[in-house]
Each structure stands twice: as structure tokens, then as C-alpha cells.
Design an enzyme around this catalytic site. Structure first.
Site, PDB file in Angstrom:
ATOM      1  N   GLY A 362       0.834  -1.192   0.000  1.00  0.00           N
ATOM      2  CA  GLY A 362       0.000   0.000   0.000  1.00  0.00           C
ATOM      3  C   GLY A 362       0.865   1.237   0.000  1.00  0.00           C
ATOM      4  O   GLY A 362       2.078   1.185  -0.213  1.00  0.00           O
ATOM      5  N   MET A 364       1.746   2.902   2.436  1.00  0.00           N
ATOM      6  CA  MET A 364       2.514   3.045   3.666  1.00  0.00           C
ATOM      7  C   MET A 364       3.460   1.877   3.914  1.00  0.00           C
ATOM      8  O   MET A 364       4.533   2.068   4.472  1.00  0.00           O
ATOM      9  CB  MET A 364       1.539   3.187   4.844  1.00  0.00           C
ATOM     10  CG  MET A 364       2.178   3.508   6.173  1.00  0.00           C
ATOM     11  SD  MET A 364       0.906   3.832   7.416  1.00  0.00           S
ATOM     12  CE  MET A 364       1.918   4.102   8.872  1.00  0.00           C
ATOM     13  N   ASP A 492     -12.419   0.994   9.639  1.00  0.00           N
ATOM     14  CA  ASP A 492     -12.121   0.408   8.327  1.00  0.00           C
ATOM     15  C   ASP A 492     -12.630  -1.031   8.260  1.00  0.00           C
ATOM     16  O   ASP A 492     -11.947  -1.920   7.764  1.00  0.00           O
ATOM     17  CB  ASP A 492     -10.621   0.471   8.050  1.00  0.00           C
ATOM     18  CG  ASP A 492     -10.302   0.301   6.562  1.00  0.00           C
ATOM     19  OD1 ASP A 492     -11.231   0.398   5.742  1.00  0.00           O
ATOM     20  OD2 ASP A 492      -9.121   0.069   6.230  1.00  0.00           O
TER      21      ASP A 492
END
Length: 679
Positions: A362, A364, A492
Site C-alpha cells: 500500500g 505506507m 475500516d
């Protein structure tokens, strides 16, 4: 003489074909530039609308502040003028409760009657054309738009403030100018320069100077939804009105496929002229030599060949080598360019972990399956989440990563995937979680659709939801060392963050953007984080969220698992965000009611737009589902075996084949990890 005429005909045909090819290429380039300009215009407009939506979210928050409501209650039926207006203006200008909003919004005002603002701070009231947004807020309760003040566009949000003593609630408006940051976001989203104009001059701009200069040449050609295309087709500009008398231009260069069209056109012309040259030489050779053979028959044959070759020139196919260049090497280079240079290859050693397979990446972190070894043949499997090396110098990102590890390490529950290790290898941060053989719900649904053509059975969906609610109840009610509630909200909950193991266990994971008291890193009010297809209305608005937001998200996950499709559909992220912020409406409610019983009623309650209409806790939600679960646990295990048996065998084989190595590849830490660690 006839040979000369044939040669001239061949050259003339080649010339005509070349012109046709050039016209086709130019038409294709202009069409592509027009499409690119239209897309750039829409993306730039979406970015500005997001800025406006943020203003709406902020004004919604201030509209419920008790100090403001109390001040307005003192007005009763008095007009907002004179001493009354001055008292209220002093309160908004000086009181601490309004300070965050004063800093963010240099213009603010109030309307207690009609559409006019009776009190405006930051500019003269007559300069701010905000009547339309005030009228909408009075009718709908909350509204936002771009308004013009002093000749400049402002992102404005307006909210109806409920005051018990007033029959006609006042309207509060906050406005901030469309500034350089907003335009830069629009330029980044559009992929090219943007220009704000009043139709006569440039108001503001963002993007490369060369593109801005080109946009400046189209000022004065503003027509809603129009696009201006350069005669060469090299670039285009799309325009959209953002407020009365204010326009937004977006620049778009011709896309890559126009260069392919240019290559194709060049190849076609080369074929045509090569054929014409060959035909001319043959015609001249046979036409000028002295031969008694029947010349008319020969000339007729050659003349027909000329016509055929000229016709081919008009639609000459792209050569195979050109195709290979665009779809072979080009694709390879593009894919190679997309892989960051810092990626560690599977098989490398990272500290005490041997990385086996790259699961994904991703913005990050990079995620790998891994194994670690100990004495006497000891080995253990993990999932290693490695912070991208280029982000290690960003203290805010590092703080968020450390925060995630510290919080996740305290979550010990059978339905939560635990964090076992956190530390650094050299300058690189990582955390290691328990490896569980399984697949996330998103992949389970996708594989079932591929194999069987349908989504998950209702009893299995209810079972997965029931198990996820156990994890949410644990997280939502968790307290700190002093017994104080941590107020954890996952934020999330989505199919990709619910894992189903090979044995049919259900586990929640990825607490990376969780909200909790005591976190070092905080999400600013008005900032939206999470998966837009699975977030609650209050989360999509950037407002405060509590545990009930997770329950709404789980309702969306249930809908996805039951249907194989998300609830909201839209052409852009902005459209999806608007739908998420609004909640299920006329398009979505019939599809919810069409779900099988009892799931339809359960999901409908979970997806109530008003949090007070939902299940008020994970425990209450789970209690409603429990009677309908039955033997779904065993069915889920059998389904996982049916769908992924071969995949699971391959993974187990990969782990079994891993062997320790003395080549560390990275420095071995002095201890298994630092910071949050649980073993």
C-alpha cells in the site's frame, strides 16, 4: 509514355493516400485530446467539490455547539441589527469555542430572516453572494457551494441551527477562499495545470508554467462543458463553471495512444510511398523498354495494381513490430516503473525473518509472509508489515506506524489477529502479526462467484458477521490500565479486513486507522479516512464517529457478501463519497429490502442513516443475529476447503521448504523487537 503515366498515377495515389492518413491521424489526435480535456475538467471539478464538502462538514459540527445555540437563544424575536448584532459578532470574534473555526474560515455570517446574511464578518455583506446556499440550508438543514465574494470564489457551508426559542431557525455560514492549496489539489487530480478565470483575466493558477501559458490563450472561450483543442491535437483544455462568473480551466496533453497513432500513420505512409516507388520503377521499366508483346494487356494489369496499392495506403495496417513495441516492451517498462526500487524480493532475510511471499503493498507499507527459525528445528510463521523505507524519515508516518503497533499489541481476542513483534531492522520499522492460513472475505466472495456464480449463503454471512461482532464488542468496550474506556473505533471494517481461516475461523484485523483515546496520532476533524464503499454517513462527512459507525460498516459488508456487489455505485470517488455521506436512498433501499430474510431486516437496521436508529452496540447486533447462525461454522470450513484447498497446500509447501540462512541481508537486531511486542 504509358509507363510514365502509370508512374505518375502511382505517385498521385500515394500523395492522396498520405493526405488521407494525415487527416485521420489529426482527427484521432483531436478526439483523444478532447476526451483527455473532458476527463481533466471533471477531475479538477471533483477536487474543488471535495473542498466544498469539507466546508459543509465543518459547519455541520459548529451548528450544534451549545455556546452558539445559547447566544442565539437570547435573540428570540429580535432583529439581527444594532446592539444585538454587535453582541453576537463580539461573541463569534472573541469567544474561545469559535476560535478553530475563525482560523479556518476568514468569512462567517448569520441569517435570521430570509436569504440575506444579517451579520457578516470578513467582508461586506453585499459583497458575498451567498443567498442560494443560505436558501438551501434553510430548506434542507445543511448545504454547501462555491460562492463569490469580492470577485473571488469561496468554499462555503451553511447549516440550520436549531434554537428551541426560535420558530425560524437561524442559518450559520462559514466560507474560506479557494486558495493555492485547493488549486494544487485540483491540478494534481486533473494531471495538468488549472486556471481560475472570470472570463477576462486570470484569478489564480497552479501547475507547470508552460501549461498555464497555454491555458491563458483560451480565456474568453468559456462555455459550460466545453473543450478547446489545439489545432495540432497535441493538447486540450476543458472548462467548467464553479460559481457565477468564475470558471475553472484544466489542461490535458494528448494521451500516449496518440503517439501510437502517429507511429501507425508514419508506418502507413512509408508503406504507401514504398509501394508507389516500386510500382513507378516497374511501370517505367516495362513502359520504356522496346518490346513487341501486347502492351495494353500489360498496362492494364499494372494499372490495376496501382489502384490496389493506393487503396491499401488508405487503410494500411499497423506493422507487427509496432504492435510489439506498444503492447510488449511498453507494457513491460510500465510495469517495471511501477515497482518501487526499495522492494525486498521474496526469499531475502529481514532481521530474524525470512520473507517468503509478497502479499501486497500500500501507500505506507509492504506486506510479506515470513518465517523465523530457532534452535532444534524450531520455526514459526508470521506476516511482516514493513514500513516503506522512503517514509522512515517522515516522523508523522512513523508515529502512526508505531501507534498502530502499540494499540494492536494490546488487543488479545480470539477474533482479532494479534501483533506479536515490533521493531527496527537498520533504519526500517516493521511489525509482525500472527500468520493464519486463510483468505479475506473479499477474496472468498470473488472466488465463490468465479466457481459457482453466486455470493455467500445467508447463514454463512450471518455467522461471519456474528464472529466479527465479537471482535468489535471486545475492541469497543476495551479499557485502559486505569479502567477508563479507550473508545476504540476500527473505522475500516470492510471485506478485505475480515479474514476467514482454512478452519472456518473469522478474525478482524488491520487497526491502522483506528480511533482511540490516548493515541499519539489523531485524525483532524473533517478528514475522511477509510474505504468509501464501506463507511458510515458520519464518517464520510468527516465528522465525529463512535462505535455505531463500525456497525454501519459491517452492515455494508453483509450486503456485499450476500450480493457480491457494493451498495453504492458511482463514476467517480466524489460521487461515491457523496452517496456514502448521504446513506442509503431511493436507489439502494429497494436492493436492501430484496435481500433474503432475515438478513434484509437485520441489514436495514444496521444501515440506518441516523446512528440512533441502528443497533446501539455490537452486543445488541450480535444478539439479533445469534438465533440465525445454526451450523454455519462447519459449512464455512467446508466452503474454504472447496474454494482454496490447492492454494492452501501451496502455501504450506512454501513454508515447509523455507530454510534458515546465514546471509542476513540486513542487520540482525539485538532483540526480537522493540516497542510494542507480545509473545
Amino acid at each position: 509514355m504509358i509507363g510514365v503515366l502509370v508512374a505518375l498515377a502511382a505517385v498521385g495515389g500515394a500523395y492522396a493516400s498520405t493526405r488521407a492518413v494525415n487527416r485521420n491521424r489529426l482527427a484521432s489526435a483531436r478526439t483523444a485530446a478532447n476526451t483527455a480535456a473532458t476527463t481533466a475538467r471533471e477531475r479538477a471539478g471533483d477536487a474543488l467539490r471535495m473542498s466544498v464538502k469539507a466546508a459543509e462538514n465543518r459547519v455541520a459540527a459548529v451548528g450544534t455547539l451549545s455556546p452558539l445555540v445559547g447566544q442565539l437563544a437570547l435573540l428570540r424575536h429580535e432583529k439581527l441589527e444594532g446592539a444585538v448584532a454587535k453582541t453576537l459578532d463580539d461573541s463569534l470574534t472573541n469567544e474561545p469555542y469559535f476560535e478553530p473555526f475563525r482560523k479556518e474560515f476568514p468569512v462567517y455570517g448569520l441569517s435570521t430572516d430570509g436569504d440575506k446574511l444579517g451579520l457578516v464578518h470578513g467582508m461586506q455583506g453585499k459583497e458575498l453572494a451567498a443567498e442560494m446556499v443560505v436558501r438551501r440550508a434553510r430548506a434542507e438543514g445543511l448545504a454547501s457551494d462555491i460562492v463569490v465574494g469580492g470577485g473571488w470564489p469561496y468554499a462555503a457551508g451553511a447549516v440550520r441551527v436549531t434554537v428551541p426559542s426560535m420558530t425560524a431557525p437561524p442559518i450559520l455560514l462559514l466560507a474560506r477562499p479557494i486558495d493555492d492549496a485547493a488549486l494544487k489539489e485540483a491540478a494534481d487530480r486533473a494531471g495538468g495545470a488549472v486556471l481560475l478565470t472570470d472570463g477576462k483575466k486570470v484569478l489564480s493558477q497552479s501547475g507547470p508554467r508552460a501549461e498555464v501559458d497555454r491555458l491563458a490563450t483560451v480565456i474568453g472561450k468559456e462555455v459550460a462543458g466545453a473543450a478547446v483543442i489545439d489545432p495540432t491535437g497535441d493538447w486540450g483544455a476543458g472548462v467548467t463553471p464553479i460559481a457565477p462568473g468564475v470558471w475553472l480551466w484544466a489542461f490535458a496533453s494528448s494521451p500516449a495512444n496518440t503517439s501510437e497513432a502517429e507511429t501507425s500513420a508514419t508506418t502507413s505512409k512509408a508503406i504507401v510511398w514504398s509501394a508507389a516507388a516500386l510500382l513507378s520503377m516497374v511501370a517505367l521499366f516495362f513502359g520504356l523498354r522496346r518490346a513487341p508483346a501486347a502492351p495494353e494487356q500489360s498496362v492494364t494489369a499494372i494499372g490495376m495494381s496501382a489502384a490496389q496499392m493506393t487503396g491499401l495506403g488508405r487503410s494500411a495496417p499497423v506493422l507487427p513490430t509496432t504492435n510489439m513495441g506498444s503492447t510488449g516492451y511498453g507494457a513491460t517498462l510500465h510495469a517495471a516503473g511501477a515497482v518501487p526500487a526499495a522492494v525486498i524480493a521474496p526469499g531475502a532475510t529481514f532481521g530474524r525473518y525470512t520473507l517468503l511471499d509478497r502479499l501486497g503493498e500500500g501507500g505506507m507499507a509492504q506486506v510479506f509472509t515470513a518465517v523465523t527459525f530457532g534452535a532444534e528445528g524450531f520455526r514459526r510463521k508470521f506476516v511482516v508489515k514493513r514500513l516503506r523505507p522512503e517514509l522512515s524519515a517522515d516522523q508523522s508516518v512513523v508515529a502512526q506506524f508505531i501507534d498502530e503497533a502499540n494499540l494492536a499489541s494490546t488487543l488479545v481476542h480470539s477474533n482479532v489477529i494479534p501483533v506479536f513483534d515490533f521493531g527496527k531492522v537498520g533504519d526500517e520499522y516493521f511489525l509482525a502479526t500472527e500468520y493464519i492460513l486463510g483468505r479475506d472475505l473479499g477474496r472468498v466472495v470473488k472466488r465463490l462467484q468465479e466457481k459457482a456464480g453466486h455470493a455467500l449463503p445467508a447463514d454463512i454471512v450471518l455467522h461471519c458477521a456474528h464472529e466479527t461482532l465479537k471482535a468489535l464488542e471486545y475492541a469497543h468496550t476495551k479499557t485502559g490500565e486505569a479502567g477508563t474506556p479507550l473508545g476504540i473505533v476500527h473505522r475500516d471494517v470492510s471485506p478485505n479486513n475480515v479474514l476467514v481461516s482454512a478452519r472456518g475461523e473469522v478474525k478482524l484485523f488491520d487497526f491502522g486507522i483506528v480511533k482511540a483515546e490516548g493515541r499519539v496520532t489523531k485524525t483532524e476533524h473533517g478528514v475522511v479516512k477509510g474505504n468509501v464503499s464501506f463507511m458510515s454517513p458520519e464518517q464520510a462527512r468527516g465528522g465525529n464517529v463512535d462505535a455505531r459507525a463500525d456497525l454501519f460498516s459491517l452492515g455494508l459488508v453483509m450486503y456485499y457478501c450476500l450480493t457480491g456487489d457494493v451498495l453504492y455505485h458511482g463514476n467517480t470517488t466524489y460521487e461515491l463519497l457523496v452517496k456514502a455521506a448521504t446513506g442509503p436512498g431511493n436507489d439502494e433501499l429497494p436492493r436492501i429490502r430484496a435481500l433474503p430474510s432475515p438478513a434484509a431486516a437485520i441489514v436495514a437496521k444496521a444501515l440506518s442513516v441516523d446512528p440512533n436508529g441502528r443497533y446501539q452496540s455490537a452486543r445488541e447486533f450480535a444478539a439479533t443475529i445469534a438465533p440465525h447462525v445454526g451450523q454455519a461454522s462447519a459449512d464455512l470450513q467446508a466452503l474454504m476447503t472447496h474454494l482454496f484447498a490447492d492454494d492452501f497446500k501451496s502455501e504450506e509447501k512454501l513454508f515447509a521448504s523455507a530454510a534458515p540462512t546465514t546471509d542476513t541481508g540486513s542487520p540482525l537486531p539485538a532483540s526480537p523487537g522493540t516497542g510494542a511486542r507480545r509473545s
